[in-house]
Write a protein that holds these residues in place. Structure first.
Motif, short mmCIF file in Angstrom:
data_model
loop_
_atom_site.label_atom_id
_atom_site.label_comp_id
_atom_site.label_asym_id
_atom_site.label_seq_id
_atom_site.Cartn_x
_atom_site.Cartn_y
_atom_site.Cartn_z
N ARG A 12 -15.08 4.45 13.93
CA ARG A 12 -13.94 5.41 14.17
C ARG A 12 -14.38 6.69 13.97
O ARG A 12 -14.98 6.95 12.79
CB ARG A 12 -12.74 4.91 13.37
N GLN A 14 -13.30 11.06 14.43
CA GLN A 14 -12.22 12.08 14.91
C GLN A 14 -12.99 12.75 16.16
O GLN A 14 -14.14 12.91 16.28
CB GLN A 14 -12.08 12.92 13.67
N GLN A 113 -10.39 9.17 17.60
CA GLN A 113 -8.90 9.64 17.39
C GLN A 113 -8.76 10.98 17.54
O GLN A 113 -9.50 11.84 17.39
CB GLN A 113 -8.68 9.26 15.61
#
Lengths: 114, 116
Positions: A12, A14, A113
């Motif tokens: 994951r 950013q 994200q």
């Protein structure tokens, strides 16, 4: 036995946070190493083919590199639309030439994200 | 140009029934592959066709699985007496055998098979 291992299983990031995905392989002789992107519910989409150690290929925010034991898929400043599963596969060589099939790893699920 | 197409996109069947899955390769591609993708596992090679040569069936998991390719184009994968462990996404790929991209396999969208 030919084998492909991908790590991490999931990642994951950013948006804008660069990282690398790893593909380690064991083959008797390498014909080619392939990277694919797979979106949910769709078939794999071809990204790159690498043939020899030291080779690099780039496409937009992605760069693939190859050594004698592993390949890296570098993602620079990723965007949410880069979210997908990234698959690595190898095609090996034997005494008769290139084998007929690709051996796939289980993939890295990338989530970017916003 | 058009990519690899597969039909149906989804198939739900009862245990013990036979199913047929279809693949239309990219026009002009002489090499055709079938793979199976099970949950949590990598793509698994099933069978390979190249022109008029005998197919490489080394990946077929049992004799319930068979495939044919008619006229060097369309291919059908048949699973007889389906079992629950046959539930997976079945992917077809085709490849040109000349030019700069001779090694690249291009995949279709897959058929999701669910055996109840």
């Amino acid at each position: 036995e030919d084998q492909v291992t991908q790590s991490p299983e999931a990642l994951r990031l950013q948006e804008g946070e660069s990282s690398s995905l790893n593909c380690s392989y064991t083959v008797s002789g390498l014909r080619g190493l392939f990277w694919y992107r797979q979106d949910p519910g769709k078939g794999p989409e071809f990204l790159f083919t690498l043939y020899s150690a030291g080779e690099e290929k780039e496409k937009e925010r992605l760069k693939a590199t190859l050594t004698k034991k592993e390949s890296f898929l570098h993602i620079t400043a990723p965007k949410p639309e880069d979210s997908a599963t990234y698959l690595c596969a190898v095609q090996s060589m034997n005494y008769g030439g290139a084998t007929n099939k690709l051996i796939f790893g289980t993939g890295t699920l990338l989530a970017v994200q916003p | 140009g058009a990519g690899v197409s597969q039909s149906p996109s989804n198939k739900v069947t009862e245990k013990g029934k036979d199913v047929e899955l279809r693949c239309d390769p990219i026009s002009g591609h002489t090499a055709l592959y079938w793979y199976r993708q099970s949950l949590g596992q990598g793509l698994e090679f099933l069978i390979y066709f190249q022109g008029n040569s005998a197919p490489d069936k080394s990946g077929l998991p049992s004799d319930r699985f068979s495939a044919e390719r008619t006229g060097g184009s369309v291919s059908t994968l048949t699973i007889q007496r389906t079992q629950q462990e046959d539930s997976a996404v079945y992917l077809c790929a085709s490849r040109s055998t000349w030019g700069l991209v001779a090694d690249t396999q291009y995949f279709g969208p897959g058929t999701r098979l669910t055996v109840l």
